[in-house]
Motif scaffolding. Structure first.
Motif, short mmCIF file in Angstrom:
data_model
loop_
_atom_site.label_atom_id
_atom_site.label_comp_id
_atom_site.label_asym_id
_atom_site.label_seq_id
_atom_site.Cartn_x
_atom_site.Cartn_y
_atom_site.Cartn_z
N ASN A 110 0.70 -1.06 0.10
CA ASN A 110 -0.03 0.01 -0.12
C ASN A 110 0.53 1.29 0.14
O ASN A 110 0.27 2.63 0.31
N GLN A 113 -0.27 4.57 -1.71
CA GLN A 113 -1.32 5.01 -1.33
C GLN A 113 -1.34 5.80 0.18
O GLN A 113 -2.31 6.42 0.56
N THR A 142 -1.19 -0.12 -6.92
CA THR A 142 -2.25 0.88 -6.19
C THR A 142 -3.62 0.21 -6.34
O THR A 142 -3.85 -0.25 -7.49
N LEU A 204 -5.50 5.47 3.64
CA LEU A 204 -5.15 5.28 2.31
C LEU A 204 -5.90 6.18 1.39
O LEU A 204 -7.01 6.40 1.71
#
Length: 244
Positions: A110, A113, A142, A204
């Motif tokens: 992640n 993000q 992503t 995120l």
């Protein structure tokens, strides 16, 4: 949340020591090795390297690897892994990278993000661009906004029991998901055998393909290709962009 203030799951020493067990099998890493081989990359920057799962794997392959992360506790875990001595570990963010002339940079999981503001995302991309050689590649994944992964997270309230080597049983329980698109915030509670309870909250940002292309173009990259994640088809973009 900013990249310089990482979440407790990465920054708390006790949680960082458990992270690899929490994260499970990293089926996403072999495709990165394959993409780097496709592009004949020999020098690689692992941005947001965390506990060093990919960085040490690439070092074992004989690549010259720099791992950068703002979480000291995660870097401490990374430095104890096999092949860690072959990696250059840097405490900081992509903005702190010098001009390395690297062939490639990667952001797994992640990482792409966690930069929730436009300013932080642009600064990260500029930092990576400055550390790459002309023609070097940036590879990252992503989540696709249309897949609405947060709905699955909201429905998953079950407790998970992890048996962490050297630590023992740790119970993980989701405690909430807040959706305020393009941001999604989620929290977890971790209960250790000695009664210690720690929590971690993460946020995120979801970006669609058009935004990804625009922000990359604005920071010195041409998008070469956007692929499916082979281990999670339909769920994520895998972006390959070239520094211009």
């Amino acid at each position: 949340m900013t990249p310089s203030s990482p979440d407790p799951i990465f920054a708390d020493p006790r949680l960082a020591a458990c992270y690899d067990t929490f994260d499970g099998e990293r089926d996403d890493l072999p495709p990165y090795r394959a993409i780097l081989a496709e592009h004949s990359a020999r020098t690689v920057i692992d941005v947001g390297c965390g506990t060093g799962a990919l960085a040490t794997l690439l070092a074992a392959d004989g690549l010259t690897v720099t791992g950068v992360d703002p979480a000291l506790a995660s870097l401490d875990v990374a430095r104890r892994k096999p092949h860690a001595e072959a990696v250059t570990w840097r405490h900081g963010t992509a903005e702190d990278l010098p001009p390395l002339g690297a062939d490639a940079a990667v952001m797994t999981g992640n990482v792409a993000q966690v930069f929730v503001t436009d300013e932080a995302w642009a600064a990260t991309l500029r930092g990576i661009r400055g550390a790459l050689r002309p023609g070097g590649v940036l590879v990252f994944e992503t989540r696709r906004p249309g897949r609405r992964a947060w709905e699955e997270w909201q429905a998953d309230t079950a407790e998970t029991l992890h048996d962490v080597p050297g630590i023992g049983p740790v119970r993980q329980r989701p405690t909430g998901v807040e959706v305020a698109l393009p941001l999604v915030t989620f929290s977890d509670e971790f209960r250790f055998a000695d009664g210690t309870v720690l929590t971690s909250t993460s946020t995120l940002r979801w970006r669609d393909e058009a935004e990804l292309r625009d922000t990359l173009a604005a920071t010195g990259f041409d998008v070469e290709e956007i692929r499916e994640a082979p281990d999670r088809p339909g769920r994520e973009y895998v972006v390959i962009a070239r520094a211009v």
